[in-house]
Design a protein around this motif. Structure first.
Motif, PDB file in Angstrom:
ATOM      1  N   ASP A 119       0.921  -1.337  -0.105  1.00  0.00           N
ATOM      2  CA  ASP A 119       0.189   0.065   0.350  1.00  0.00           C
ATOM      3  C   ASP A 119       0.474   1.666  -0.039  1.00  0.00           C
ATOM      4  N   HIS A 120       0.631   2.327  -0.586  1.00  0.00           N
ATOM      5  CA  HIS A 120       1.498   3.136  -0.920  1.00  0.00           C
ATOM      6  C   HIS A 120      -0.439   5.042  -0.388  1.00  0.00           C
ATOM      7  N   VAL A 121       0.455   5.201   0.879  1.00  0.00           N
ATOM      8  CA  VAL A 121      -1.060   5.367   2.098  1.00  0.00           C
ATOM      9  C   VAL A 121      -0.929   6.672   2.041  1.00  0.00           C
ATOM     10  N   LEU A 122      -2.142   7.475   1.392  1.00  0.00           N
ATOM     11  CA  LEU A 122      -2.586   9.407   2.281  1.00  0.00           C
ATOM     12  C   LEU A 122      -3.019   9.413   3.150  1.00  0.00           C
ATOM     13  N   CYS A 132       0.453  13.964  17.526  1.00  0.00           N
ATOM     14  CA  CYS A 132       0.067  12.591  18.045  1.00  0.00           C
ATOM     15  C   CYS A 132      -0.517  11.687  17.118  1.00  0.00           C
ATOM     16  N   ALA A 133      -1.962  12.409  16.668  1.00  0.00           N
ATOM     17  CA  ALA A 133      -2.463  11.432  15.526  1.00  0.00           C
ATOM     18  C   ALA A 133      -2.061  11.126  14.158  1.00  0.00           C
ATOM     19  N   ILE A 134      -1.134  12.085  14.007  1.00  0.00           N
ATOM     20  CA  ILE A 134      -0.174  11.444  13.081  1.00  0.00           C
ATOM     21  C   ILE A 134       0.811  11.083  13.098  1.00  0.00           C
ATOM     22  N   ILE A 135       1.497  11.475  13.860  1.00  0.00           N
ATOM     23  CA  ILE A 135       2.293   9.814  14.665  1.00  0.00           C
ATOM     24  C   ILE A 135       2.315   8.786  14.549  1.00  0.00           C
ATOM     25  N   GLY A 136       0.750   8.600  14.763  1.00  0.00           N
ATOM     26  CA  GLY A 136      -0.081   7.042  15.447  1.00  0.00           C
ATOM     27  C   GLY A 136       0.376   5.845  14.079  1.00  0.00           C
ATOM     28  N   LEU A 137      -1.016   6.935  13.154  1.00  0.00           N
ATOM     29  CA  LEU A 137      -0.905   6.622  12.068  1.00  0.00           C
ATOM     30  C   LEU A 137       0.127   6.244  11.563  1.00  0.00           C
ATOM     31  N   ILE A 138       1.153   6.810  11.268  1.00  0.00           N
ATOM     32  CA  ILE A 138       2.047   6.859  10.380  1.00  0.00           C
ATOM     33  C   ILE A 138       2.799   5.764  11.142  1.00  0.00           C
ATOM     34  N   ASP A 139       2.803   5.291  12.263  1.00  0.00           N
ATOM     35  CA  ASP A 139       3.200   4.432  13.617  1.00  0.00           C
ATOM     36  C   ASP A 139       2.249   2.648  12.377  1.00  0.00           C
ATOM     37  N   LEU A 140       0.781   2.855  12.283  1.00  0.00           N
ATOM     38  CA  LEU A 140       0.308   2.066  11.923  1.00  0.00           C
ATOM     39  C   LEU A 140       1.400   1.681  10.681  1.00  0.00           C
ATOM     40  N   VAL A 141       0.887   2.874   9.431  1.00  0.00           N
ATOM     41  CA  VAL A 141       1.430   2.191   7.980  1.00  0.00           C
ATOM     42  C   VAL A 141       2.724   1.379   8.352  1.00  0.00           C
ATOM     43  N   GLN A 142       3.752   2.090   9.159  1.00  0.00           N
ATOM     44  CA  GLN A 142       4.923   1.567   8.929  1.00  0.00           C
ATOM     45  C   GLN A 142       5.009  -0.070   9.508  1.00  0.00           C
ATOM     46  N   GLN A 143       4.248  -0.180  10.447  1.00  0.00           N
ATOM     47  CA  GLN A 143       3.536  -1.219  10.818  1.00  0.00           C
ATOM     48  C   GLN A 143       3.941  -2.653  10.120  1.00  0.00           C
ATOM     49  N   ALA A 144       2.560  -2.106   9.295  1.00  0.00           N
ATOM     50  CA  ALA A 144       2.467  -2.761   7.469  1.00  0.00           C
ATOM     51  C   ALA A 144       3.337  -3.194   6.527  1.00  0.00           C
ATOM     52  N   GLY A 145       4.354  -1.312   7.113  1.00  0.00           N
ATOM     53  CA  GLY A 145       5.495  -2.283   5.678  1.00  0.00           C
ATOM     54  C   GLY A 145       5.036  -1.412   4.595  1.00  0.00           C
ATOM     55  N   ALA A 146       4.147  -0.816   4.665  1.00  0.00           N
ATOM     56  CA  ALA A 146       3.849   0.396   3.709  1.00  0.00           C
ATOM     57  C   ALA A 146       4.097   1.558   3.243  1.00  0.00           C
ATOM     58  N   THR A 147       3.559   2.476   2.899  1.00  0.00           N
ATOM     59  CA  THR A 147       4.692   3.694   2.375  1.00  0.00           C
ATOM     60  C   THR A 147       3.557   5.165   2.549  1.00  0.00           C
ATOM     61  N   VAL A 148       4.285   5.539   3.330  1.00  0.00           N
ATOM     62  CA  VAL A 148       3.564   6.572   3.636  1.00  0.00           C
ATOM     63  C   VAL A 148       3.661   7.920   2.197  1.00  0.00           C
TER      64      VAL A 148
END
Length: 193
Positions: A119-122, A132-148
């Motif tokens: 996934d390539h995530v917006l 804090c919310a954005i850092i948390g969402l970035i963390d979720l994307v990183q856990q998935a191995g996806a790209t922000v």
């Protein structure tokens, strides 16, 4: 986005504690046509990116994310839930997010079946204050191995550290309106030029 700044000045209410109330068009009652214009603007700002998923957090980011999806050929919208419910899969990405508005910490989850390494995530959300919310969402994307691929914010409180923090991490962050200052005594709102 000049139209958003004008709408904030016309309809927004500055409350004590650096709170901007825009619930008559953004996060309680939704002006669908106006959210569609914001979605079109996010498409313009991130048009060069290959987006396969739009990620937000419940609840106020969902409307903006859905309208943005329309302009990205209806890519799926995934929203992080603030609690694990009985109908969500057991395989989850999990993070903790401090809420500026609600003054509490939320356990936030996304099912692993909806976010993966391809996934390539917006990331899209209604407000950015301390980040804090954005850092948390970035963390979720990183856990998935996806790209922000980018982060789209409707209203950024530029006088708080969130935007600066996210930009220093190297992410492509675009805010449709950046508030430089607010005064709850005079109800004055100043936008970043």
């Amino acid at each position: 986005m000049k139209a958003l700044e004008e709408k904030i000045l016309k309809e927004g209410i500055v409350k004590e504690g650096n709170v901007l109330k825009v619930d008559n068009f953004l996060n309680h009652q939704i002006d669908v046509a106006f959210l569609d214009k914001m979605g079109a603007e996010f498409k313009r700002l991130f048009s060069e990116k290959k987006i396969t998923k739009i990620l937000t957090i419940e609840a106020s980011g969902i409307g903006v994310a859905v309208m943005t999806s329309k302009h990205f050929n209806d890519v799926p919208v995934v929203f992080a839930k603030k609690a694990k419910t009985s109908n969500i899969a057991d395989e989850l990405y999990h993070t903790r997010i401090d809420s500026y508005t609600h003054q509490k910490t939320n356990d936030v989850v996304v099912s692993k079946q909806y976010l993966n390494q391809d996934d390539h995530v917006l990331i899209v959300d209604d407000f950015l204050a301390n980040g804090c919310a954005i850092i948390g969402l970035i963390d979720l994307v990183q856990q998935a191995g996806a790209t922000v691929e980018g982060i789209g914010i409707v209203i950024e409180k530029g006088y708080q550290e969130g935007g600066s923090k996210i930009r220093k991490l190297g992410y492509h962050l675009e805010s449709l309106a950046i508030i430089e200052s607010m005064n709850d005594q005079t109800c004055e709102i100043t936008f970043r030029k």
